[in-house]
Scaffold this motif. Structure first.
Motif, PDB file in Angstrom:
ATOM      1  N   LYS A   1       0.832  -1.200   0.000  1.00  6.81           N
ATOM      2  CA  LYS A   1       0.000   0.000   0.000  1.00  6.81           C
ATOM      3  C   LYS A   1       0.870   1.255   0.000  1.00  6.81           C
ATOM      4  CE  LYS A   1      -3.479  -2.653   0.078  1.00  6.81           C
ATOM      5  NZ  LYS A   1      -4.049  -2.967  -1.258  1.00  6.81           N
ATOM      6  N   GLN A   2       0.290   2.315  -0.530  1.00  2.32           N
ATOM      7  CA  GLN A   2       1.020   3.579  -0.609  1.00  2.32           C
ATOM      8  C   GLN A   2       1.441   4.060   0.777  1.00  2.32           C
ATOM      9  OE1 GLN A   2      -0.941   6.542  -2.968  1.00  2.32           O
ATOM     10  NE2 GLN A   2       0.586   8.141  -2.561  1.00  2.32           N
ATOM     11  N   GLU A   3       0.583   3.789   1.758  1.00  3.32           N
ATOM     12  CA  GLU A   3       0.916   4.198   3.132  1.00  3.32           C
ATOM     13  C   GLU A   3       2.186   3.494   3.612  1.00  3.32           C
ATOM     14  OE1 GLU A   3      -3.801   3.291   3.769  1.00  3.32           O
ATOM     15  OE2 GLU A   3      -2.387   2.852   5.395  1.00  3.32           O
ATOM     16  N   ASP A   4       2.263   2.188   3.297  1.00  7.24           N
ATOM     17  CA  ASP A   4       3.437   1.425   3.736  1.00  7.24           C
ATOM     18  C   ASP A   4       4.702   1.903   3.023  1.00  7.24           C
ATOM     19  OD1 ASP A   4       1.821  -0.139   5.389  1.00  7.24           O
ATOM     20  OD2 ASP A   4       1.306  -1.479   3.718  1.00  7.24           O
ATOM     21  N   PHE A   5       4.526   2.211   1.733  1.00  5.93           N
ATOM     22  CA  PHE A   5       5.652   2.753   0.970  1.00  5.93           C
ATOM     23  C   PHE A   5       6.109   4.070   1.589  1.00  5.93           C
ATOM     24  CE2 PHE A   5       7.662   5.170  -2.390  1.00  5.93           C
ATOM     25  CZ  PHE A   5       8.421   4.244  -3.079  1.00  5.93           C
ATOM     26  N   SER A   6       5.155   4.931   1.866  1.00  2.15           N
ATOM     27  CA  SER A   6       5.479   6.235   2.454  1.00  2.15           C
ATOM     28  C   SER A   6       6.156   6.075   3.804  1.00  2.15           C
ATOM     29  CB  SER A   6       4.209   7.071   2.604  1.00  2.15           C
ATOM     30  OG  SER A   6       3.649   7.351   1.333  1.00  2.15           O
ATOM     31  N   GLU A   7       5.706   5.064   4.548  1.00  2.00           N
ATOM     32  CA  GLU A   7       6.278   4.861   5.875  1.00  2.00           C
ATOM     33  C   GLU A   7       7.746   4.467   5.780  1.00  2.00           C
ATOM     34  OE1 GLU A   7       4.675   1.673   8.445  1.00  2.00           O
ATOM     35  OE2 GLU A   7       6.624   1.998   9.401  1.00  2.00           O
ATOM     36  N   ILE A   8       8.062   3.655   4.765  1.00  5.12           N
ATOM     37  CA  ILE A   8       9.459   3.265   4.546  1.00  5.12           C
ATOM     38  C   ILE A   8      10.296   4.488   4.207  1.00  5.12           C
ATOM     39  CG2 ILE A   8      10.993   1.981   3.008  1.00  5.12           C
ATOM     40  CD1 ILE A   8       8.859  -0.182   2.804  1.00  5.12           C
TER      41      ILE A   8
END
Lengths: 129, 129
Positions: B109-116
Motif C-alpha cells: 500500500k502507498q501508506e506502507d511505501f510512504s512509511e518506509i
DNA sequence: TATCTGTTATACTTATAATATAACAGATAA
DNA sequence: TTATCTGTTATATTATAAGTATAACAGATA
C-alpha cells in the motif's frame, strides 16, 4: 501493451523490458493469466535478439511475475503476483536510501519527495494512460 | 566518516563510494569545506585502485558535490550542494517509477511505501548513526 | 509432417569495471 | 635544492556483463 525501449539508455535492454512488463501489471493492462508474446515473436517485433527477451522472461519468472510452460508459452502468473515480503521491503529500502540521501543533499523537502511519489502512484493506479 | 564497501555486490565500487559520500553529506557528517582524503590515501585505506577512487571523485565533482583543486586536494563543495532542479526531479521520478510499479504489483500500500520513505528520511536526518 | 513453444549450447563482439604502472606539473615543507 | 605531496593523464591488461548470431533439441499441436 506497448513496449518502448531506449537503445541509447545505460539501462540494459532486458531490464527495460522487465520494467515495462512490471509497469503493465501495475497499471492492470496485464492481468493474471494474460498471455505474453513468445520470445521469438517479441524479439522480432522489437528488433532484438530472442536471448535478450528470454533473459527478461526468465528473471520475471524467477521473481514470481510470470509462469512459463515449455510448450504453452508465457503468461502473467495466474495465481497473481507474490505479496511484498519483509525481504522485499528491505531490498526496497536499500534501493530508496541513495535516492533519498541525494534528495536531502539537494535540499528537496520530504513533502516534495512524497508528492512526487504520490504523483507516480496516482499515474500508475488511476492514470489515464 | 566510515567507508563500508561490499565487494560481493553487483553495484560497482566507485558507485558505492559515491553513495557513501553522498550519504555522509546528507547526514551532516560531511560539511561544506570539509577535506576528503587524497585519491591515493583513500585507495590505500580501502585497498582498491586509485583510479576507482578518482572516478568516484570526478563524478561527484561533475554533479556539484565536490570541489577539486589540483594541488590542495578534494573537499565537499564549500558553496554547498546545488539545489534540486526540475531536471533533477524528473530524473528522480524516473528512478522511483519502477520501484513504485513493483510495489503496486506486490500489493504494497502507498501508506506502507510512504512509511518506509519516512523511516529513511528520519534515519538520515535525525538518525543516531 | 510442418510448425509452434521454451530451452540449451556455443561463439563472438562490445562496453564497463577494476587493476597495474608510469609519468607529468604544480605546490609545499624539510 | 630536494623530496614529497596533490590531482591528472596515458597505456595496458584482465574480468565480467550485455547483446547478438546460429544451431539444435524436445514436446505439443494443427
Amino acid at each position: 501493451m506497448f513496449i518502448e525501449l531506449d537503445f541509447e539508455s545505460e539501462d540494459p535492454i532486458y531490464l527495460q523490458l522487465m520494467r515495462q512488463i512490471i509497469e503493465g501489471i501495475a497499471k492492470k493492462e496485464l492481468l493474471p493469466g494474460d498471455a505474453l508474446p513468445s520470445v521469438r515473436s517479441l524479439a522480432a517485433d522489437i528488433g532484438i535478439n530472442l536471448h535478450t527477451v528470454n533473459k527478461a522472461y526468465q528473471q520475471l519468472k524467477q521473481e514470481g511475475f510470470l509462469q512459463i510452460h515449455r510448450q504453452k508459452g508465457v503468461m502473467i502468473h495466474p495465481d497473481g503476483i507474490p505479496k511484498a515480503t519483509e525481504a522485499y521491503k528491505m531490498a526496497l529500502e536499500k534501493n530508496l536510501r541513495p535516492l533519498i540521501a541525494e534528495s536531502i543533499c539537494r535540499d528537496l523537502k520530504q513533502e516534495d519527495f512524497s508528492e512526487i511519489c504520490e504523483r507516480i502512484f496516482d499515474n500508475l493506479m488511476h492514470g489515464g494512460n
